[in-house]
Design a protein around this motif. Structure first.
Motif, short mmCIF file in Angstrom:
data_model
loop_
_atom_site.label_atom_id
_atom_site.label_comp_id
_atom_site.label_asym_id
_atom_site.label_seq_id
_atom_site.Cartn_x
_atom_site.Cartn_y
_atom_site.Cartn_z
N GLY A 150 0.79 -1.22 0.00
CA GLY A 150 0.00 0.00 0.00
C GLY A 150 0.82 1.26 0.00
N ALA A 151 2.06 1.19 -0.49
CA ALA A 151 2.95 2.36 -0.42
C ALA A 151 2.43 3.55 -1.22
CB ALA A 151 4.34 1.97 -0.92
N GLY A 152 1.62 3.28 -2.26
CA GLY A 152 1.15 4.38 -3.09
C GLY A 152 0.33 5.41 -2.34
N GLY A 153 -0.44 4.96 -1.35
CA GLY A 153 -1.29 5.91 -0.65
C GLY A 153 -1.11 5.95 0.84
N GLY A 154 -0.18 5.13 1.38
CA GLY A 154 -0.11 5.03 2.82
C GLY A 154 1.24 5.22 3.46
N LEU A 155 2.19 5.85 2.77
CA LEU A 155 3.50 6.03 3.38
C LEU A 155 3.39 6.85 4.66
CD1 LEU A 155 6.11 6.77 0.53
CD2 LEU A 155 5.70 4.64 1.78
N THR A 156 4.06 6.37 5.70
CA THR A 156 4.07 7.11 6.96
C THR A 156 5.33 7.93 7.15
OG1 THR A 156 5.03 5.23 8.16
CG2 THR A 156 2.63 5.33 8.04
N THR A 157 6.37 7.65 6.38
CA THR A 157 7.57 8.49 6.43
C THR A 157 7.23 9.84 5.83
OG1 THR A 157 9.05 6.59 6.24
CG2 THR A 157 9.95 8.73 5.63
N THR A 158 7.59 10.90 6.54
CA THR A 158 7.17 12.24 6.12
C THR A 158 8.37 13.10 5.74
OG1 THR A 158 7.25 13.07 8.40
CG2 THR A 158 5.14 12.19 7.60
N ALA A 159 8.09 14.07 4.88
CA ALA A 159 9.07 15.07 4.48
C ALA A 159 8.43 16.45 4.66
CB ALA A 159 9.48 14.87 3.03
N LYS A 160 9.16 17.34 5.31
CA LYS A 160 8.66 18.69 5.57
C LYS A 160 9.68 19.70 5.07
CE LYS A 160 6.33 22.13 7.48
NZ LYS A 160 5.06 22.62 6.89
N ARG A 161 9.25 20.57 4.17
CA ARG A 161 10.16 21.58 3.63
C ARG A 161 10.36 22.70 4.63
NH1 ARG A 161 11.39 23.43 -1.77
NH2 ARG A 161 13.12 24.91 -1.52
N GLU A 162 11.63 23.01 4.92
CA GLU A 162 11.99 24.14 5.78
C GLU A 162 13.11 24.91 5.10
OE1 GLU A 162 12.99 22.89 9.72
OE2 GLU A 162 10.98 22.08 10.16
N GLY A 163 12.72 25.95 4.37
CA GLY A 163 13.71 26.73 3.65
C GLY A 163 14.38 25.92 2.55
N ASP A 164 15.69 25.83 2.61
CA ASP A 164 16.44 25.09 1.60
C ASP A 164 16.72 23.65 2.01
OD1 ASP A 164 16.57 27.26 -0.11
OD2 ASP A 164 18.43 28.01 0.77
N THR A 165 16.04 23.17 3.04
CA THR A 165 16.23 21.79 3.47
C THR A 165 14.88 21.09 3.62
OG1 THR A 165 16.17 22.32 5.84
CG2 THR A 165 18.33 22.39 4.74
N TRP A 166 14.95 19.76 3.66
CA TRP A 166 13.79 18.93 3.95
C TRP A 166 14.09 18.14 5.21
CZ3 TRP A 166 9.32 18.55 0.86
CH2 TRP A 166 9.37 19.24 -0.36
N VAL A 167 13.09 17.98 6.04
CA VAL A 167 13.24 17.21 7.27
C VAL A 167 12.47 15.90 7.12
CG1 VAL A 167 12.94 17.16 9.77
CG2 VAL A 167 13.44 19.33 8.61
N LEU A 168 13.20 14.79 7.21
CA LEU A 168 12.59 13.46 7.05
C LEU A 168 12.44 12.78 8.40
CD1 LEU A 168 14.54 12.03 3.96
CD2 LEU A 168 12.53 13.52 4.00
N ASN A 169 11.27 12.15 8.59
CA ASN A 169 11.02 11.37 9.79
C ASN A 169 10.25 10.11 9.41
OD1 ASN A 169 11.75 12.81 12.49
ND2 ASN A 169 10.90 14.45 11.19
N GLY A 170 10.67 8.99 10.00
CA GLY A 170 9.97 7.74 9.74
C GLY A 170 10.91 6.56 9.69
N GLN A 171 10.37 5.42 9.26
CA GLN A 171 11.16 4.19 9.17
C GLN A 171 10.94 3.51 7.83
OE1 GLN A 171 9.95 1.97 12.76
NE2 GLN A 171 12.02 2.30 13.55
N LYS A 172 11.96 2.81 7.40
CA LYS A 172 11.90 1.95 6.22
C LYS A 172 12.38 0.55 6.64
CE LYS A 172 10.62 5.23 3.44
NZ LYS A 172 9.29 5.21 2.77
N ARG A 173 11.81 -0.48 6.02
CA ARG A 173 12.12 -1.85 6.42
C ARG A 173 12.33 -2.74 5.20
NH1 ARG A 173 11.81 -4.95 11.02
NH2 ARG A 173 11.01 -7.09 10.89
N TRP A 174 13.12 -3.76 5.37
CA TRP A 174 13.46 -4.70 4.30
C TRP A 174 14.30 -4.05 3.21
CZ3 TRP A 174 13.12 -9.53 5.44
CH2 TRP A 174 12.09 -10.00 6.26
N ILE A 175 15.14 -3.11 3.57
CA ILE A 175 15.88 -2.36 2.57
C ILE A 175 17.23 -3.03 2.29
CG2 ILE A 175 16.70 -0.08 1.89
CD1 ILE A 175 13.62 -0.38 2.47
N GLY A 176 17.32 -3.66 1.13
CA GLY A 176 18.53 -4.36 0.75
C GLY A 176 19.71 -3.42 0.59
N ASN A 177 20.87 -3.83 1.06
CA ASN A 177 22.14 -3.07 1.05
C ASN A 177 22.21 -2.00 2.13
OD1 ASN A 177 22.55 -4.58 -1.28
ND2 ASN A 177 22.47 -2.84 -2.69
#
Length: 400
Positions: A150-177
């Protein structure tokens, strides 16, 4: 001890319809180079690493010399080539070890492919050359602990634009390498417009970015999978994948190619199981004769080869469609679903043919038998692929 007659038996060959011969001479030379490396370097040691849940880092210097990274991607130091070559390279790798093929597919297909498809020209110039030289290894962070298909509509990892940067919060799982690589392509939901966007994260220098290696797998044990945690990770706007990544459609463009590439990998997995089972059948004696001379064994081998050949023809056609720019998500989904289901059948028959020896890694079939389970599930489950196809052919969406 083999008899003289047995030594003259046919060499196991799972390319029954000579698919590799459709390549030109230069492409066949690339494929030969891959086969030589996999058989001479990977095959002798891979069982040990598979049992130990470890990656053979010792092979990377020699592997880099093959100059394969970025196969299918033109320019920026990448290996280039058509999609049939891309698929056959993946198949050749998986024929010896599905884990090694997955490691390469994540780096070259998913990580480099994301930048090649969705990145700006500046991002391509900065990241693709060192990744092509394998000085920087990448991973692809889409799946989450609570979000898979359900990644197309349900990602819980968030990105918030703050000026010239983005702030990422969340988790990813099963990520190879992820536990050891240098660069992560992270997909996150922009909290302001609710769209999925991609980011290039430098793993080892980004505060708040941590990775925990996943343990106790029963499949693809050589691949090092990780759970990524991001706490207020600040990413410069320059690492926000280009203007193209403004919705999940752009993520899907990457997955369209890599999803059918799983079809090539699963076909290679079948080939490895079949060829090892056939060799065993030629050598294993029961009742004073090689078991390969028995009708029931020949029936199993013929069914395996039929599955392999059907899958080879299917993925070869998807490669041609991809080269023509005509491959659809639905065609890619059907290829992934069909080949992975047939792989389950083939590796089961191979394990059955070996009897008790089929569960011992030493006989080079158990590893393919186990790895097929991971291939069956990743890049979207079997049922999810069928719903994608079902919507296309009926006109009705069964997604909830």
């Amino acid at each position: 001890m083999l008899t003289k007659a047995q030594k003259q038996l046919p060499t196991p060959n799972s390319d029954f319809y000579h698919l590799a011969n459709t390549l030109n001479a230069d492409e066949r030379a690339v494929l030969h180079k891959v086969r030589t490396f996999m058989e001479s370097k990977v095959q002798p040691i891979i069982n040990k690493y598979w049992v130990e849940d470890a990656f053979p880092f010792e092979l990377l210097p020699a592997f880099k010399e093959l100059n394969l990274a970025g196969v299918g991607i033109e320019g920026h130091g990448c290996a280039g080539g058509n999609q049939l070559l891309v698929g056959l390279v993946a198949m050749e790798m998986a024929r010896v070890d599905s884990s090694f093929a997955t490691f390469f597919g994540v780096h070259s297909g998913l990580a480099m492919g994301s930048i090649a498809i969705a990145g700006t020209e500046e991002q391509k110039q900065k990241w693709l050359p060192p990744m092509a030289r394998m000085e920087k290894i990448g991973c692809f962070g889409l799946t989450e602990p609570l979000v898979g298909s359900g990644a197309g509509g349900g990602l819980t990892t968030t990105a918030k634009r703050e000026g010239d940067t983005w702030v990422l919060n969340g988790q990813k799982r099963w990520i190879g390498n992820a536990p050891w690589c240098d660069i992560s392509i992270i997909w996150a939901r922009d909290v302001d417009d609710n769209q999925v966007k991609g980011f290039i994260v430098e793993n080892k220098t980004t505060p708040g970015f941590t990775v925990e290696k996943m343990e106790n797998k029963i499949a693809l044990k050589v691949v090092q999978n990780g759970q990524i945690t991001m706490k207020d990770c600040r990413i410069p706007e320059a690492n926000h994948l280009g203007a193209g990544t403004q919705s999940f459609r752009d993520t899907a463009r990457v997955l369209r190619g890599t999803r059918y590439l799983v079809g090539w990998e699963t076909t290679g997995c079948q080939m490895g199981a079949y060829e090892n089972a056939l060799k065993y059948a030629q050598e294993r004696l029961q009742f004073g004769k090689p078991i390969g001379s028995f009708q029931i064994i020949q029936d199993l081998l013929a069914k395996m080869l039929g599955n392999i050949t059907a899958c080879q023809c299917m993925v070869a056609r998807t490669a041609r469609l991809a080269d023509e720019g005509k491959l659809t998500d639905q065609q890619s989904a059907l290829a992934k679903a069909f080949t992975t289901s047939k792989t389950r059948e083939t590796v089961t028959w191979a394990r059955e043919l070996l009897g008790g020896n089929g569960i011992l890694v030493d006989y080079n079939v158990a590893r393919f038998f186990a790895d097929a389970e991971a291939l069956y599930s990743y890049e979207g489950t079997y049922q999810m692929q069928h719903l994608i196809v079902g919507k296309e052919i009926t006109g009705f969406s069964a997604f909830i």
